[in-house]
Design an enzyme around this catalytic site. Structure first.
Site, PDB file in Angstrom:
ATOM      1  N   GLY A 135      -5.250  -8.264   6.604  1.00  0.00           N
ATOM      2  CA  GLY A 135      -6.167  -7.906   5.537  1.00  0.00           C
ATOM      3  C   GLY A 135      -5.533  -7.007   4.482  1.00  0.00           C
ATOM      4  O   GLY A 135      -5.733  -7.212   3.272  1.00  0.00           O
ATOM      5  N   THR A 136      -4.774  -6.019   4.914  1.00  0.00           N
ATOM      6  CA  THR A 136      -4.144  -5.084   3.973  1.00  0.00           C
ATOM      7  C   THR A 136      -3.136  -5.798   3.084  1.00  0.00           C
ATOM      8  O   THR A 136      -3.067  -5.578   1.872  1.00  0.00           O
ATOM      9  CB  THR A 136      -3.445  -3.943   4.749  1.00  0.00           C
ATOM     10  OG1 THR A 136      -4.451  -3.187   5.443  1.00  0.00           O
ATOM     11  CG2 THR A 136      -2.688  -3.020   3.816  1.00  0.00           C
ATOM     12  N   THR A 177      -3.968  -7.787  11.287  1.00  0.00           N
ATOM     13  CA  THR A 177      -4.838  -8.925  10.970  1.00  0.00           C
ATOM     14  C   THR A 177      -4.498  -9.529   9.616  1.00  0.00           C
ATOM     15  O   THR A 177      -4.976 -10.616   9.282  1.00  0.00           O
ATOM     16  CB  THR A 177      -6.317  -8.498  10.954  1.00  0.00           C
ATOM     17  OG1 THR A 177      -6.501  -7.469   9.968  1.00  0.00           O
ATOM     18  CG2 THR A 177      -6.743  -7.968  12.317  1.00  0.00           C
ATOM     19  N   LYS A 225      -6.238   2.731  -1.048  1.00  0.00           N
ATOM     20  CA  LYS A 225      -6.827   2.247   0.202  1.00  0.00           C
ATOM     21  C   LYS A 225      -7.421   3.416   0.970  1.00  0.00           C
ATOM     22  O   LYS A 225      -6.739   4.417   1.223  1.00  0.00           O
ATOM     23  CB  LYS A 225      -5.759   1.558   1.059  1.00  0.00           C
ATOM     24  CG  LYS A 225      -6.239   1.111   2.438  1.00  0.00           C
ATOM     25  CD  LYS A 225      -5.082   0.511   3.238  1.00  0.00           C
ATOM     26  CE  LYS A 225      -5.452   0.278   4.675  1.00  0.00           C
ATOM     27  NZ  LYS A 225      -4.316  -0.232   5.473  1.00  0.00           N
ATOM     28  N   HIS A 244       5.918   3.956  11.815  1.00  0.00           N
ATOM     29  CA  HIS A 244       4.816   4.153  10.870  1.00  0.00           C
ATOM     30  C   HIS A 244       5.018   5.407  10.026  1.00  0.00           C
ATOM     31  O   HIS A 244       4.825   5.389   8.809  1.00  0.00           O
ATOM     32  CB  HIS A 244       3.501   4.242  11.651  1.00  0.00           C
ATOM     33  CG  HIS A 244       2.291   4.305  10.792  1.00  0.00           C
ATOM     34  ND1 HIS A 244       1.904   3.270   9.975  1.00  0.00           N
ATOM     35  CD2 HIS A 244       1.379   5.290  10.612  1.00  0.00           C
ATOM     36  CE1 HIS A 244       0.797   3.604   9.332  1.00  0.00           C
ATOM     37  NE2 HIS A 244       0.455   4.822   9.697  1.00  0.00           N
ATOM     38  N   ASP A 257      -0.728   0.914   0.191  1.00  0.00           N
ATOM     39  CA  ASP A 257      -1.485   2.167   0.230  1.00  0.00           C
ATOM     40  C   ASP A 257      -0.552   3.307  -0.157  1.00  0.00           C
ATOM     41  O   ASP A 257       0.672   3.148  -0.203  1.00  0.00           O
ATOM     42  CB  ASP A 257      -2.115   2.418   1.609  1.00  0.00           C
ATOM     43  CG  ASP A 257      -1.097   2.346   2.743  1.00  0.00           C
ATOM     44  OD1 ASP A 257       0.000   2.918   2.599  1.00  0.00           O
ATOM     45  OD2 ASP A 257      -1.402   1.714   3.770  1.00  0.00           O
ATOM     46  N   ASP A 263       5.355  -3.309   3.893  1.00  0.00           N
ATOM     47  CA  ASP A 263       4.623  -2.502   4.873  1.00  0.00           C
ATOM     48  C   ASP A 263       5.418  -2.462   6.169  1.00  0.00           C
ATOM     49  O   ASP A 263       6.346  -3.258   6.379  1.00  0.00           O
ATOM     50  CB  ASP A 263       3.227  -3.075   5.114  1.00  0.00           C
ATOM     51  CG  ASP A 263       2.201  -1.983   5.414  1.00  0.00           C
ATOM     52  OD1 ASP A 263       2.605  -0.837   5.692  1.00  0.00           O
ATOM     53  OD2 ASP A 263       0.994  -2.280   5.382  1.00  0.00           O
TER      54      ASP A 263
END
Length: 342
Positions: free
Chosen positions: A250-251, A248, A218, A148, A189, A243
């Protein structure tokens, strides 16, 4: 001829000192790495007891060997991330006790890597505590895929770390998907902007033509995502949303919708880790996303048969990890495989 024989003999001798283990739940991934390396998975024993405790030990000699343990630390379908982490650390300890010269943990998906900063008072820095456990067990080095936050990951550990980029896995697929069309690489983002920009530069170099870029604003507060700003060059382009993971969905969908609203023609998601938590099968069915490219660091076991699974394309990270292990074993540079390069 004699020189050639000595070179071959030395290389064979070095490979004989390599041991590759894969724990329960990651055996298939480990087999793919072993095939790429031209070796076999070393045997081990794993036992679970009635009270939930377990035992793991190597069944091959490891004294003086360069040992690599492959285990992807995602949750499910049978064990939690904590269960998998515990098994990995116990095996590392057993390998060190058995005389292994070096033990490298190869974690395609590293649990707790997202908790790398304090966002509330007295928040834990879980990645730092995770690093302390690895080091206490005797891990000499850690290899992972698309963390990340690479800087936070590296700073948490005192032992050597390798944060691999998925760029080498994705570039060729993006080239095939794009053909001669205009491309725009989209970061969902600001935090992922550097990751997206590095991939964009690599794609641009591979294709020999300019590649557009864009990002979506975001903000997340108490689980609620907000932000309406979109900036970039999406008009008439194939929009590739980059990413590190999809949870889920959504992003990913939010970014693809924003790109389409600003003139993008198609939306492709390219992510390293497909967690596909409950709700993803609904969110990712949105037509804003045409295709989702993920690596096999996490099997898509949570996705039921249906439109999302049909959109999914899995690219294996095993050859990349095998090449990393090969270079580490022979003491060769990894510069072109790392996430962030100068």
């Amino acid at each position: 001829m004699a020189g050639s024989f000595r070179t071959w003999s030395t290389a064979r001798s070095e490979m004989e000192r390599l041991r590759l283990f894969a724990l329960h739940g990651t055996e298939m991934f480990g087999e793919r790495i072993a095939r790429s390396l031209g070796c076999h998975l070393a045997a081990l024993e794993e036992r679970s007891f009635e009270d939930g405790e377990h035992k793991v030990r190597p069944l091959e000699t490891v004294a003086g060997c360069d040992v690599y343990v492959v285990h992807s630390l995602h949750g499910g379908p049978e064990e939690s991330p904590n269960d998998k982490l515990c098994r990995l650390l116990f095996l590392v300890g057993a390998l060190k006790d058995a005389g292994a010269a070096r033990v490298t943990a190869v974690t395609p998906y590293l649990c707790y890597a997202r908790k790398d900063r304090r966002t509330k008072a007295q928040d834990p820095l879980t990645i730092r505590y995770l690093a302390a456990m690895f080091e206490a067990a005797g891990v000499d080095a850690v290899v992972t895929l698309e963390v990340h936050n690479e800087a936070a990951f590296e700073n948490a550990f005192r032992c050597p770390t390798v944060a691999l980029s998925t760029a080498p896995l994705l570039i060729e697929r993006i080239r095939e998907l794009a053909a001669d069309r205009a491309i725009c690489v989209v970061s969902p983002d600001l935090g992922g902007g550097k990751r997206a920009d590095l991939l964009r530069e690599a794609v641009e170099k591979a294709l020999g033509r300019p590649i557009g870029k864009a990002f979506v604003e975001k903000h997340r507060s108490s689980g609620v995502v907000s932000g309406d700003l979109f900036a970039g060059e999406a008009k008439d382009a194939l929009c590739v949303v980059i990413d590190d993971l999809v949870s889920t969905g959504g992003t990913l969908v939010r970014a693809a919708k924003a790109a389409r609203a600003h003139g993008g023609k198609k939306g492709k998601g390219c992510v390293a880790h497909g967690l596909f938590m409950p709700g993803a099968e609904s969110a990712l069915a949105d037509p804003a996303i045409d295709r989702i490219v993920v690596t096999d660091s996490v099997p898509p076991f949570r996705l039921p048969p249906g439109p999302v699974l049909e959109k999914l394309e899995i690219v294996s990270a095993a050859p990349l990890l095998a090449e990393t292990i090969r270079r580490l074993h022979h003491g060769k540079a990894l510069t072109d495989l790392l996430m962030y390069q100068a």
